[in-house]
Design an enzyme around this catalytic site. Sequence first.
Site, short mmCIF file in Angstrom:
data_model
loop_
_atom_site.label_atom_id
_atom_site.label_comp_id
_atom_site.label_asym_id
_atom_site.label_seq_id
_atom_site.Cartn_x
_atom_site.Cartn_y
_atom_site.Cartn_z
N GLY A 246 0.78 -1.23 0.00
CA GLY A 246 0.00 0.00 0.00
C GLY A 246 0.80 1.27 0.00
CD GLU A 283 1.20 -8.92 1.52
OE1 GLU A 283 0.23 -8.18 1.25
OE2 GLU A 283 1.09 -9.98 2.17
N PRO A 284 4.86 -4.88 -1.56
CG PRO A 284 7.01 -4.38 -2.31
CD PRO A 284 6.26 -5.26 -1.34
NE ARG A 286 -0.97 2.46 -5.64
CZ ARG A 286 -2.18 2.45 -6.20
NH1 ARG A 286 -2.36 3.08 -7.35
NH2 ARG A 286 -3.18 1.82 -5.63
NE ARG A 322 -4.68 3.39 -10.83
CZ ARG A 322 -4.44 4.63 -10.46
NH1 ARG A 322 -4.10 5.55 -11.36
NH2 ARG A 322 -4.52 4.97 -9.18
CB CYS A 352 -20.04 3.18 -27.01
SG CYS A 352 -21.49 4.08 -27.56
CD GLU A 353 -20.31 2.75 -20.90
OE1 GLU A 353 -20.85 3.66 -20.24
OE2 GLU A 353 -20.78 1.60 -21.01
CE1 TYR A 381 -3.66 -3.28 -8.26
CE2 TYR A 381 -2.29 -1.38 -7.78
CZ TYR A 381 -2.76 -2.63 -7.44
OH TYR A 381 -2.35 -3.22 -6.28
#
Length: 423
Positions: A246, A283-284, A286, A322, A352-353, A381
Amino acid sequence: MSSISSPRPFVYAGSRLECSGADLSELAAQFGTPLYVYSGDAIAERARMLQQEFAGVLHTICYAVKANSSLAVMRMLGELGCGFDIVSGGELERVRRAAPEALGRVVFSGVGKQAWEMDAALDAGILLFNVESEAELEVLAERAQALGKIARIALRVNPDVFAETHPYISTGLREHKFGIAIERAREVYQRAVRMQGIEPAGVSVHIGSQIRSVEPFAEAVRRVRSLVEDLRGDGMDIRYVDAGGGFGIEYGKAEFDPAARVAEYARALREVLDGLNAHLLLEPGRFLVAQAGALLTRVLYTKQNGKKHFVITDAAMNDLIRPALYQAHHEIVPVVKDERAVQVADIVGPVCESGDFFARDRETQELRQGDLVVLLDAGAYGMSLASHYNTRVRPAEVLVEQGRARLIRRRETLDDLLAAELI
């Protein structure tokens, strides 16, 4: 105009943007767009940064596979001595294929482990199961007994520590689905120690993602330390402390010194754990890969709707979700800098959004049809959350090491996309 800051391996050589010495215009010509580009040099530098700061502590860096599950990236990290934090049987299979020598350095997290996933992990001889519920513990004990194995476990405890981050990626409060309330953990451990096939060996905590202050980490681990001491007093051999991941980065233009931030983080954890004599698991995800990667895309069209100017690229929300999912900010810069006017535009994709956007009212140099741009800090991500929405193929991926680029995932074809379907 956006500028590139030092933590990123994407820098201008004259007017042309490079990644670790590789010209992005040349990569676009060779591999096409959209294209994920990663700097292996930058990923390795971050891994070594963590290893060096924790060198005085018995520790293992367990890379969070969900951040970027590229086999090539995983192989590189395995060769650097990293373990892996996995959350599915599929991610376990990725470890087996990319870094089989690291299977004994795997921790298995996640709230919904299935029996077949437990079996695969037990057969692989992973280091630790991070158990998130009593019901899961019961199933794991059944599977371990059926296979004649011993499952080393850590309970993932919920310390009820608030971390300032996006609510979708906060995991450390009572109302979240993750973990077991720390107040109940001692009772659950006492039950676990009596179960056949179960060996309580650690305590795990993970309070969220993209956290940029060290205080929440220190407070969570402080509460874990107290629990470890209680459990040892109960006669249990608790030798692992999994502090989770995190650790955040800066996605915008603010100053960010990764070495200084890691030093501060390591100092805080070392102080809390001083004298505990435990093996620290980190636990890296990102932090290792986000700033090492970017999404390279080409401008298809520009248009004006009333007062709004739009830049439409060949990348879309299916390639990088993201911004639509988290309202996340990514710096967007041209591959070739020109002396052009500054514009304010929405930078969007072809899906198409209305939610298919990368930036709204973003100031950049004037972008024209055919220009190449990159979305920075997309190494985490990005591809791992990519989809086939609108029946779009996913991008290719390239890894750059010491100026040399190699394809690590070919661009999908429509045949690939449709291969599993039956009429």
